[in-house]
Design an enzyme around this catalytic site. Structure first.
Site, mmCIF file in Angstrom:
data_model
loop_
_atom_site.group_PDB
_atom_site.id
_atom_site.type_symbol
_atom_site.label_atom_id
_atom_site.label_comp_id
_atom_site.label_asym_id
_atom_site.label_seq_id
_atom_site.Cartn_x
_atom_site.Cartn_y
_atom_site.Cartn_z
ATOM 1 N N GLY A 4 0.854 -1.252 0.207
ATOM 2 C CA GLY A 4 -0.006 -0.081 0.008
ATOM 3 C C GLY A 4 0.950 1.206 0.091
ATOM 4 N N GLY A 6 -0.261 4.575 0.035
ATOM 5 C CA GLY A 6 -0.794 5.790 0.324
ATOM 6 C C GLY A 6 -0.105 6.263 1.356
ATOM 7 N N CYS A 39 -7.114 13.901 1.086
ATOM 8 C CA CYS A 39 -7.979 15.017 1.925
ATOM 9 C C CYS A 39 -8.062 16.274 0.825
ATOM 10 C CB CYS A 39 -7.189 15.401 3.102
ATOM 11 S SG CYS A 39 -6.679 14.061 4.083
ATOM 12 N N ARG A 127 -13.674 7.791 -3.078
ATOM 13 C CA ARG A 127 -12.405 7.313 -2.168
ATOM 14 C C ARG A 127 -11.180 7.761 -2.751
ATOM 15 N NH1 ARG A 127 -10.614 6.030 2.830
ATOM 16 N NH2 ARG A 127 -8.448 5.421 2.466
ATOM 17 N N VAL A 330 -10.317 18.365 11.854
ATOM 18 C CA VAL A 330 -10.871 19.593 11.465
ATOM 19 C C VAL A 330 -11.261 19.522 9.979
ATOM 20 C CG1 VAL A 330 -8.605 20.464 10.653
ATOM 21 C CG2 VAL A 330 -10.300 22.148 11.409
#
Ligand code: FAD
Length: 450
Positions: A4, A6, A39, A127, A330
């Site tokens: 992975g 990410g 994000c 996603r 946040v």
């Protein structure tokens, strides 16, 4: 060997390299992009960032410069712990890689939803870059009637972005409030009100039962949980944002110890129960600093922190996580910062932990100085005044105040210390008595310590 690529996996690779200049480091990544910021995807959708490719943080050049082998479009299909090898599938064919230590950084995928008629044109996940690009292209064709399933962080960020692009947006949420995993109902109320002001319809306490239409979606059947009454909503676009499920099949197969919600359990070194095997990021669970209970918050910040620890340790280091995560979080929605740290008051009260909450309104500047922005602060303490949690909402500077409270919580301190905080003050920058201190005073009065 890292499975992975990410945020968690690429950070693990970065710190494995810092730990050992000569280690052989390999990252196997199923997708076609090197690490990028998930994000930031809503910000691309909203037009704040020009294109999705701008979100790449660890480029293929970066991997090359750091002598880390990154194999993209390469899915790990099995792990053999005793032979210390993994098998993978890639466009060039199947292959095998050997390892001394292994890091699971396989992230999560959208939670499956029990909605009839999902296989239609106009239905999207949010996603990864490919989902997000598909949604963006679809929405570029004309103004859409969008239904978003789920009013969590992702659902509302997508709602905000699409409404800024002048699409008509409705959000359906199963629970009774927006952002249910992030803030308490009293702080969620003004968020829902701001969504309404931004012309977004929010339907809580309801679920989507089915989608209607031919090959493309045309309407949704929404059912109220209160009285089971169904209603029909016309829509030509549906975004599924109702949570995620950790990707842990490989970990399960080699006998990793799993948490109640299917995450791989790790200790403070990010080690699983299998020797030489680590797990990090959205596929793993660690501990909540305040309650000591398992925590899998699904945040980029925690993925990076765990990646650093596992990366170092997988290359012979001795790094450790703190005793738990405060879970500071946040988002910016409808022009407001919504920030929080620590568990929800509702969850603490549900666990029988004696706690007190106090809410206070203040401003980013003294009352006499023009341009101050309102802030609402909610603090949660034990009945002895020890800080446990905080939620703040305001046009700006909510996150930085939450970070202050987070530091105080992690120091094991309380409302008293917050009132004594030696804060900087100038009329044009910050008030002499900050709203945090005022809220802390309020809580001390409540518990009779002032
Ligand atoms: C829209 C959106 C907004 C967000 N906003 C925020 C935010 O503002 N702040 C915040 O802190 N967090 C935010 N998050 C959460 C944050 O993005 C995640 O917590 C973070 O990406 C987790 O990183 P990860 O590396 O654990 O998992 P991922 O980023 O999911 O990476 C896992 C990788 O593993 C690969 N993989 C899986 N299985 C295999 C296999 N068998 N073989 C090879 N590769 C495999 C996948 O392809 C994937 O690339 C947001 C998430 C989304 C979707």
């Amino acid at each position: 060997m890292i499975i992975g690529g990410g945020a968690a996996g690429s950070t693990a690779a970065q710190f494995a390299r810092k730990q050992d200049r000569d280690a052989e480091i390999t990252v196997l990544e199923r997708g076609e992009y090197p690490e990028y910021s998930r994000c930031g995807m809503p910000n691309v959708l909203a037009g704040d960032i020009p294109k999705f490719e701008d979100l790449v943080e660890f480029s293929t050049d970066w991997f090359e410069r750091n002598r880390i082998r990154l194999k993209l479009s390469t899915e790990t299909t099995s792990v053999d712990l005793s032979a210390k090898k993994v098998e993978f599938r890639s466009p060039e064919g199947n292959g095998v890689e050997r390892f001394d230590s292994l890091v699971f950084a396989t992230g999560a995928s959208p939670a499956p939803l029990n909605i009839e008629g999902l296989a239609k044109e106009g239905v999207f996940q949010f996603r990864g870059i490919n989902d997000s690009k598909a949604l963006q292209n679809w929405c570029a064709k004309k103004k859409r009637n969008v239904l978003i399933v789920g009013a969590g962080l992702v659902g509302l960020e997508v709602a905000d972005a699409l409404s800024k692009m002048r699409h008509r947006v409705t959000v359906v949420e199963y629970l009774d409030q927006v952002l249910p995993a992030m803030i308490d109902p009293d702080i969620a109320e003004p968020v829902a009100a701001m969504a309404k002001k931004a012309s977004i319809s929010i339907i809580t306490s309801s679920f989507v039962r089915s989608l209607a239409g031919g090959s493309a979606v045309e309407a949704a059947e929404i059912v109220s949980r209160a009285d089971s009454s169904p209603s029909k909503l016309k829509c030509d676009t549906v975004v599924l944002a109702a949570g995620q499920r950790p990707s842990t099949d490989l970990g399960v197969k080699i006998g990793c110890s799993m948490g109640a919600k299917g995450h791989i359990r790790v200790n403070s070194r990010c080690e699983t129960n299998q020797p030489g095997v680590f797990a990090v990021g959205d596929c793993a669970e660690y501990l909540d600093f305040v309650t000591g209970e398992p925590l899998a918050a699904g945040l980029g910040t925690l993925a990076v922190k765990m990646g650093e620890v596992a990366g170092r340790n997988s290359a012979g280091g001795t790094a450790t996580l703190p005793k738990g995560f405060i879970n500071s979080r946040v988002t910016r929605l409808f022009g407001m910062e919504i920030a929080a740290a620590g568990p929800l008051y509702s969850s603490l009260a549900g666990k029988g932990i004696a706690c007190v909450q106090s809410r206070m309104k203040g401003s980013t500047l003294p009352p006499y100085f023009p341009g101050g922005k309102d802030l609402t602060v909610k603090l949660v303490c034990t009945d002895q005044g020890q800080l446990l949690a905080c939620q703040i909402i305001g046009e700006k500077e909510a996150a930085m105040r939450v970070d202050i409270v987070s530091a105080i919580i992690s120091a094991g301190q309380g409302a008293k210390e917050l009132t004594q905080l030696d804060n900087a003050y100038a009329p044009s920058v910050a008030p002499c008595v900050d709203v945090l201190a005022a809220a802390a005073q309020g809580i001390l009065i409540k518990i009779g310590r002032k």
